[in-house]
Design a protein around this motif. Structure first.
Motif, short mmCIF file in Angstrom:
data_model
loop_
_atom_site.label_atom_id
_atom_site.label_comp_id
_atom_site.label_asym_id
_atom_site.label_seq_id
_atom_site.Cartn_x
_atom_site.Cartn_y
_atom_site.Cartn_z
N TRP A 1 -7.77 -32.56 -59.93
CA TRP A 1 -7.13 -32.81 -58.63
C TRP A 1 -6.97 -34.29 -58.32
O TRP A 1 -7.94 -35.05 -58.39
CB TRP A 1 -7.97 -32.23 -57.49
N ASP A 2 -5.79 -34.65 -57.88
CA ASP A 2 -5.61 -35.94 -57.22
C ASP A 2 -6.17 -35.79 -55.79
O ASP A 2 -6.26 -34.68 -55.28
CB ASP A 2 -4.12 -36.28 -57.18
N VAL A 3 -6.53 -36.89 -55.15
CA VAL A 3 -7.12 -36.80 -53.81
C VAL A 3 -6.08 -37.11 -52.71
O VAL A 3 -5.72 -36.23 -51.92
CB VAL A 3 -8.33 -37.75 -53.66
N GLY B 1 -3.05 -37.46 -50.58
CA GLY B 1 -1.74 -36.81 -50.53
C GLY B 1 -1.72 -35.46 -51.22
O GLY B 1 -0.70 -34.78 -51.24
N THR B 2 -2.86 -35.08 -51.81
CA THR B 2 -2.94 -33.77 -52.48
C THR B 2 -4.02 -32.91 -51.83
O THR B 2 -3.73 -31.82 -51.35
CB THR B 2 -3.22 -33.93 -53.99
N LEU B 3 -5.27 -33.40 -51.82
CA LEU B 3 -6.34 -32.65 -51.15
C LEU B 3 -6.58 -33.19 -49.74
O LEU B 3 -6.90 -32.44 -48.83
CB LEU B 3 -7.64 -32.73 -51.97
N GLY C 1 -1.12 -33.03 -58.69
CA GLY C 1 -1.02 -34.23 -57.87
C GLY C 1 0.36 -34.39 -57.26
O GLY C 1 1.33 -33.77 -57.70
N ASP C 2 0.42 -35.25 -56.23
CA ASP C 2 1.68 -35.43 -55.50
C ASP C 2 2.51 -36.59 -56.03
O ASP C 2 3.64 -36.78 -55.60
CB ASP C 2 1.39 -35.67 -54.01
N SER C 3 1.94 -37.36 -56.95
CA SER C 3 2.67 -38.56 -57.39
C SER C 3 3.29 -38.40 -58.77
O SER C 3 2.61 -38.16 -59.76
CB SER C 3 1.71 -39.76 -57.41
#
Ligand SMILES: [Mg+2]
Length: 251
Positions: free
Chosen positions: A9-11, A13-15, A189-191
């Protein structure tokens, strides 16, 4: 049975809702220096900050340059003088780690998704943030306890999307005895420029989390999308259960 047995998991913008924490920290820091902050300044700061992070991903600036440069640039643009940038930076970083908001609806938040996956797949954090800030936020939010490991670029010495960052994670996961191979991991992730690009460069499957239409906001996203295509795309975190082929139990 899905081929994936682990989520990376990205943190931000994602979690966790980074924009929310950033807004809070900037408001408080501007109070400290006795300046009014406007919506325009906040927006501009976000642009400057994003620009610095993109340059960090490309290796054009160092982390230290990013951490103070974004504020120096902002103050110069708005003619704000006499600020102790180092003190400002420290307070900002501290505040960023003290507040958090989960992504998505409070009735079905990122925390709920991670909780429901806990014990079913291995979950790890992969983040480029500042170590102390990220650790504080992860612990306060309860996410830390749900993870099997936390990888922070500052500690590893190289950021996402560098292959070295992801190779480090893969090696550490392998050595932890989890018995997981690279192709069984899934980066979420969002990026496009850090999470998805990093996955493509290092041969780890990717899932792009896209809660809003980024193509409309950012013209360069289409170029990135052509270059580094994610294996999966979701607009809600709950869709991850279908990709993992896991029956979701409501907790
Ligand atoms: Mg992110």
């Amino acid at each position: 049975m899905s081929r994936y047995r682990s989520v990376l998991w990205d943190v931000d913008g994602t979690l966790l809702d980074f924009v929310y924490s950033q807004r809070y920290a900037m408001n408080r820091c501007f109070q400290t220096i006795g300046q009014d902050i406007t919506e325009e300044i906040l927006q501009r700061y976000q642009e400057i900050n994003d620009g610095y992070w993109k340059r960090l991903e490309l290796g054009e600036v160092t982390k230290a340059e990013l951490l103070t440069g974004r504020f120096t640039t902002l103050f110069e643009e708005y003619g704000i003088t006499g600020v102790d940038v180092e003190a400002f930076r420290e307070e900002y970083q501290d505040l960023l780690g003290r507040v958090y908001r989960y992504m998505e609806d409070p009735a079905d938040s990122s925390l709920d998704v991670c909780r429901a996956l806990h014990g079913k797949v291995r979950q790890y954090i992969i983040t480029n943030g500042v170590t102390s800030t990220q650790e504080n936020k992860l612990r306060l939010s309860g996410l830390y306890d749900l993870m099997d490991g936390v990888f922070i670029s500052e500690r590893i010495g190289t950021p996402k999307p560098q292959k070295e960052f992801f190779d480090h994670c893969v090696k550490a996961i392998e050595e932890s005895g989890a018995g997981l191979r690279r192709e069984e991991l899934l980066i979420v992730g969002d990026s496009l420029t850090s999470d998805i690009k990093g996955g493509v460069l290092s041969g780890i499957p990717t899932c792009w989390y896209r809660p809003e239409d980024i193509f409309e906001k950012d013209a360069s996203a289409a170029v990135q999308y052509e270059l580094y295509r994610p294996d999966h795309e979701i607009s809600r975190l709950g869709q991850i259960f279908d990709i993992l082929e896991i029956q979701r139990e409501r907790l």
